[in-house]
Design a protein around this motif. Sequence first.
Motif, PDB file in Angstrom:
ATOM      1  N   TRP A  26       0.706   2.480  25.111  1.00  0.00           N
ATOM      2  CA  TRP A  26      -0.583   2.439  24.426  1.00  0.00           C
ATOM      3  C   TRP A  26      -0.640   3.400  23.250  1.00  0.00           C
ATOM      4  O   TRP A  26      -1.265   3.108  22.232  1.00  0.00           O
ATOM      5  CB  TRP A  26      -1.711   2.749  25.416  1.00  0.00           C
ATOM      6  N   LYS A  27       0.021   4.529  23.359  1.00  0.00           N
ATOM      7  CA  LYS A  27      -0.003   5.502  22.256  1.00  0.00           C
ATOM      8  C   LYS A  27       0.729   4.949  21.036  1.00  0.00           C
ATOM      9  O   LYS A  27       0.259   5.080  19.905  1.00  0.00           O
ATOM     10  CB  LYS A  27       0.600   6.833  22.685  1.00  0.00           C
ATOM     11  N   LEU A  28       1.894   4.311  21.272  1.00  0.00           N
ATOM     12  CA  LEU A  28       2.615   3.709  20.146  1.00  0.00           C
ATOM     13  C   LEU A  28       1.792   2.607  19.501  1.00  0.00           C
ATOM     14  O   LEU A  28       1.789   2.456  18.275  1.00  0.00           O
ATOM     15  CB  LEU A  28       3.959   3.149  20.615  1.00  0.00           C
ATOM     16  N   ASP A  29       1.084   1.832  20.319  1.00  0.00           N
ATOM     17  CA  ASP A  29       0.241   0.774  19.785  1.00  0.00           C
ATOM     18  C   ASP A  29      -0.883   1.360  18.935  1.00  0.00           C
ATOM     19  O   ASP A  29      -1.208   0.833  17.860  1.00  0.00           O
ATOM     20  CB  ASP A  29      -0.344  -0.056  20.919  1.00  0.00           C
ATOM     21  N   ALA A  30      -1.469   2.459  19.398  1.00  0.00           N
ATOM     22  CA  ALA A  30      -2.541   3.109  18.641  1.00  0.00           C
ATOM     23  C   ALA A  30      -2.009   3.672  17.330  1.00  0.00           C
ATOM     24  O   ALA A  30      -2.655   3.547  16.281  1.00  0.00           O
ATOM     25  CB  ALA A  30      -3.177   4.216  19.476  1.00  0.00           C
ATOM     26  N   GLU A  31      -0.830   4.253  17.372  1.00  0.00           N
ATOM     27  CA  GLU A  31      -0.286   4.933  16.197  1.00  0.00           C
ATOM     28  C   GLU A  31       0.164   3.968  15.103  1.00  0.00           C
ATOM     29  O   GLU A  31       0.353   4.384  13.965  1.00  0.00           O
ATOM     30  CB  GLU A  31       0.878   5.836  16.609  1.00  0.00           C
ATOM     31  N   ARG A  32       0.328   2.685  15.428  1.00  0.00           N
ATOM     32  CA  ARG A  32       0.710   1.724  14.386  1.00  0.00           C
ATOM     33  C   ARG A  32      -0.510   1.249  13.611  1.00  0.00           C
ATOM     34  O   ARG A  32      -0.384   0.589  12.581  1.00  0.00           O
ATOM     35  CB  ARG A  32       1.391   0.506  15.014  1.00  0.00           C
ATOM     36  N   ARG A  33      -1.723   1.567  14.061  1.00  0.00           N
ATOM     37  CA  ARG A  33      -2.942   1.116  13.415  1.00  0.00           C
ATOM     38  C   ARG A  33      -3.248   1.979  12.185  1.00  0.00           C
ATOM     39  O   ARG A  33      -2.587   2.976  11.940  1.00  0.00           O
ATOM     40  CB  ARG A  33      -4.101   1.099  14.410  1.00  0.00           C
ATOM     41  N   ASP A  34      -4.273   1.601  11.437  1.00  0.00           N
ATOM     42  CA  ASP A  34      -4.509   2.296  10.170  1.00  0.00           C
ATOM     43  C   ASP A  34      -5.318   3.586  10.301  1.00  0.00           C
ATOM     44  O   ASP A  34      -4.840   4.663   9.948  1.00  0.00           O
ATOM     45  CB  ASP A  34      -5.172   1.350   9.153  1.00  0.00           C
ATOM     46  N   PHE A  35      -6.533   3.496  10.848  1.00  0.00           N
ATOM     47  CA  PHE A  35      -7.425   4.658  10.891  1.00  0.00           C
ATOM     48  C   PHE A  35      -7.775   5.022  12.327  1.00  0.00           C
ATOM     49  O   PHE A  35      -7.822   4.150  13.206  1.00  0.00           O
ATOM     50  CB  PHE A  35      -8.717   4.358  10.105  1.00  0.00           C
ATOM     51  N   THR A  36      -8.056   6.278  12.532  1.00  0.00           N
ATOM     52  CA  THR A  36      -8.336   6.757  13.892  1.00  0.00           C
ATOM     53  C   THR A  36      -9.533   6.041  14.507  1.00  0.00           C
ATOM     54  O   THR A  36      -9.537   5.767  15.710  1.00  0.00           O
ATOM     55  CB  THR A  36      -8.600   8.269  13.890  1.00  0.00           C
ATOM     56  N   ILE A  37     -10.546   5.721  13.695  1.00  0.00           N
ATOM     57  CA  ILE A  37     -11.749   5.093  14.263  1.00  0.00           C
ATOM     58  C   ILE A  37     -11.494   3.642  14.659  1.00  0.00           C
ATOM     59  O   ILE A  37     -12.307   3.049  15.371  1.00  0.00           O
ATOM     60  CB  ILE A  37     -12.940   5.170  13.286  1.00  0.00           C
ATOM     61  N   ASN A  38     -10.364   3.082  14.201  1.00  0.00           N
ATOM     62  CA  ASN A  38     -10.009   1.704  14.546  1.00  0.00           C
ATOM     63  C   ASN A  38      -9.007   1.632  15.694  1.00  0.00           C
ATOM     64  O   ASN A  38      -8.564   0.538  16.051  1.00  0.00           O
ATOM     65  CB  ASN A  38      -9.421   0.981  13.334  1.00  0.00           C
ATOM     66  N   ALA A  39      -8.630   2.773  16.254  1.00  0.00           N
ATOM     67  CA  ALA A  39      -7.576   2.806  17.267  1.00  0.00           C
ATOM     68  C   ALA A  39      -8.107   3.258  18.629  1.00  0.00           C
ATOM     69  O   ALA A  39      -7.400   3.917  19.391  1.00  0.00           O
ATOM     70  CB  ALA A  39      -6.441   3.721  16.816  1.00  0.00           C
ATOM     71  N   ALA A  94       2.659   7.261   4.683  1.00  0.00           N
ATOM     72  CA  ALA A  94       3.479   6.368   5.509  1.00  0.00           C
ATOM     73  C   ALA A  94       2.674   5.149   5.944  1.00  0.00           C
ATOM     74  O   ALA A  94       3.178   4.019   5.943  1.00  0.00           O
ATOM     75  CB  ALA A  94       4.008   7.121   6.728  1.00  0.00           C
ATOM     76  N   ARG A  95       1.394   5.364   6.317  1.00  0.00           N
ATOM     77  CA  ARG A  95       0.559   4.242   6.739  1.00  0.00           C
ATOM     78  C   ARG A  95       0.349   3.259   5.587  1.00  0.00           C
ATOM     79  O   ARG A  95       0.353   2.045   5.779  1.00  0.00           O
ATOM     80  CB  ARG A  95      -0.812   4.741   7.228  1.00  0.00           C
ATOM     81  N   ILE A  96       0.172   3.795   4.379  1.00  0.00           N
ATOM     82  CA  ILE A  96      -0.064   2.926   3.230  1.00  0.00           C
ATOM     83  C   ILE A  96       1.187   2.139   2.874  1.00  0.00           C
ATOM     84  O   ILE A  96       1.119   0.942   2.548  1.00  0.00           O
ATOM     85  CB  ILE A  96      -0.552   3.753   2.025  1.00  0.00           C
ATOM     86  N   ARG A  97       2.347   2.778   2.936  1.00  0.00           N
ATOM     87  CA  ARG A  97       3.589   2.080   2.587  1.00  0.00           C
ATOM     88  C   ARG A  97       3.880   0.928   3.549  1.00  0.00           C
ATOM     89  O   ARG A  97       4.588  -0.017   3.202  1.00  0.00           O
ATOM     90  CB  ARG A  97       4.763   3.066   2.563  1.00  0.00           C
ATOM     91  N   GLU A  98       3.315   0.999   4.755  1.00  0.00           N
ATOM     92  CA  GLU A  98       3.470  -0.112   5.690  1.00  0.00           C
ATOM     93  C   GLU A  98       2.704  -1.346   5.216  1.00  0.00           C
ATOM     94  O   GLU A  98       3.129  -2.477   5.449  1.00  0.00           O
ATOM     95  CB  GLU A  98       2.976   0.309   7.081  1.00  0.00           C
ATOM     96  N   LYS A 120      -5.656  11.316  -1.792  1.00  0.00           N
ATOM     97  CA  LYS A 120      -4.477  11.612  -2.622  1.00  0.00           C
ATOM     98  C   LYS A 120      -3.399  10.547  -2.447  1.00  0.00           C
ATOM     99  O   LYS A 120      -2.761  10.127  -3.418  1.00  0.00           O
ATOM    100  CB  LYS A 120      -3.917  12.987  -2.253  1.00  0.00           C
ATOM    101  N   ALA A 121      -3.198  10.109  -1.217  1.00  0.00           N
ATOM    102  CA  ALA A 121      -2.179   9.092  -0.961  1.00  0.00           C
ATOM    103  C   ALA A 121      -2.543   7.777  -1.635  1.00  0.00           C
ATOM    104  O   ALA A 121      -1.684   7.095  -2.201  1.00  0.00           O
ATOM    105  CB  ALA A 121      -1.999   8.900   0.547  1.00  0.00           C
ATOM    106  N   CYS A 122      -3.819   7.415  -1.602  1.00  0.00           N
ATOM    107  CA  CYS A 122      -4.258   6.183  -2.263  1.00  0.00           C
ATOM    108  C   CYS A 122      -4.033   6.270  -3.766  1.00  0.00           C
ATOM    109  O   CYS A 122      -3.604   5.295  -4.399  1.00  0.00           O
ATOM    110  CB  CYS A 122      -5.737   5.930  -1.972  1.00  0.00           C
ATOM    111  N   ALA A 123      -4.326   7.427  -4.339  1.00  0.00           N
ATOM    112  CA  ALA A 123      -4.139   7.604  -5.781  1.00  0.00           C
ATOM    113  C   ALA A 123      -2.655   7.530  -6.153  1.00  0.00           C
ATOM    114  O   ALA A 123      -2.288   6.902  -7.153  1.00  0.00           O
ATOM    115  CB  ALA A 123      -4.733   8.942  -6.216  1.00  0.00           C
TER     116      ALA A 123
END
Length: 420
Positions: free
Chosen positions: A115-128, A160-164, A190-193
């Motif tokens: 379950w932790k790996l599944d959560a960590e592949r998601r985008d934002f904490t509030i969505n996991a 890293a999340r964005i590059r995915e 900053k990452a988005c920019a």
Amino acid sequence: MSVSIAGRADWLADKHLQRLLAALAEGGEEARVAGGAVRNTLMGQPVADVDIATTCLPQEIIRRAETEGFKPVPTGIEHGTITVVAGGKPYEITTLRADVETDGRRAKVSFGRDWKLDAERRDFTINALYADADGSIVDLVGGIADIEARRLRFIGDAEARIREDYLRILRFFRFFAWYGEGRPDAEGLKACARLKEGLAHLSAERVWSELKKLLSAPDPSRALLWMRQAGVLTAALPESEKWGIDAIHGLTKAEKDLGWAADPMLRLEAIVPPDAARMKTLAERLRFSTAELDRLRYWALSTAVEPKTTEGELAKRLYRGDRQGVVDRLRLSLAGARVRAVENNDALLEAGGFSRLLAFALKWEKPVFPLKGADLTALGATPGPKLGEILKNLETEWIEAGFAADRGTLLDRAAKALET
């Protein structure tokens, strides 16, 4: 401290959902509600869709759903997703997974039971966040704290999340518009920019879908401001670059004060120039629907309406043009005048004029010209250019007279025109 949504999630008590969760949890397997339904319940917002995560493999999901008498549909089986219709409602069920290869647009996945790996592949904490069948929340990435702070934060390393998936740049601002407060997370911003050029790799349909969801937020003005500062808005919507987003705040305030529904197309019109050629290019680039393209084009082609315009003059414009384009112009003008009216009495009068004209335009019904070509042929006219010219001239006279002439009067005029 344990957190539960039991008692505040009516959707969780649905007997078909409970049967589905129980079936997926038999024989040592696990199943939990995942993502948006949990997030929205904790934030006191409506829940539209209920998604489920499970340790069951896709074929096993299908088998168990069929055993319960539900209808499984393999909507995304290559990624472990099966849609199950239970009690007339669709539930998207996905096997726990981890992304093993990504290219900024799509991912190859491997199924698992972590379950932790599944959560960590998601985008934002509030969505996991996950919820067990009894409503108990499972939080493996700090999502509850971020919900309490109304903070939008990428899981792990933002870059890293964005590059995915580069769509996460737009999702960052979309979710901030809907759920965030204060300033956006600094690392995420900053990452988005830094990675905004990655938006060019995305399909037009995905970009417009995300922008439309952002523009549908109760008040997208803060998100658009941060998008502008990060250079993301220009990358996604270059037409807005030299036009500005200042009108958005006044428009959203007018929507709230006057009871207008949030309208993503009207909000788009507020931040792009009324240039028909550029709007056509924009619509083609983002693959607008025909209805969206037409609305944007007619708005751009419509000229500004002066606040002192009479109802009669406006009726003529409405008849000759596109009502939606005129209504959009009036709404934007009214919203702008209301902002200026705070310190300008003249703008207060303008707002009153625009409000009057908008009310008229919304209730106006297009009259039907009483004559047709057959009426003139019945009078002895020969089909051809002259007949068409007479009809056109009569319609113009009818419009200029305020649509007042009746059928009999027009037939008399037609007969006289045919005599010359």
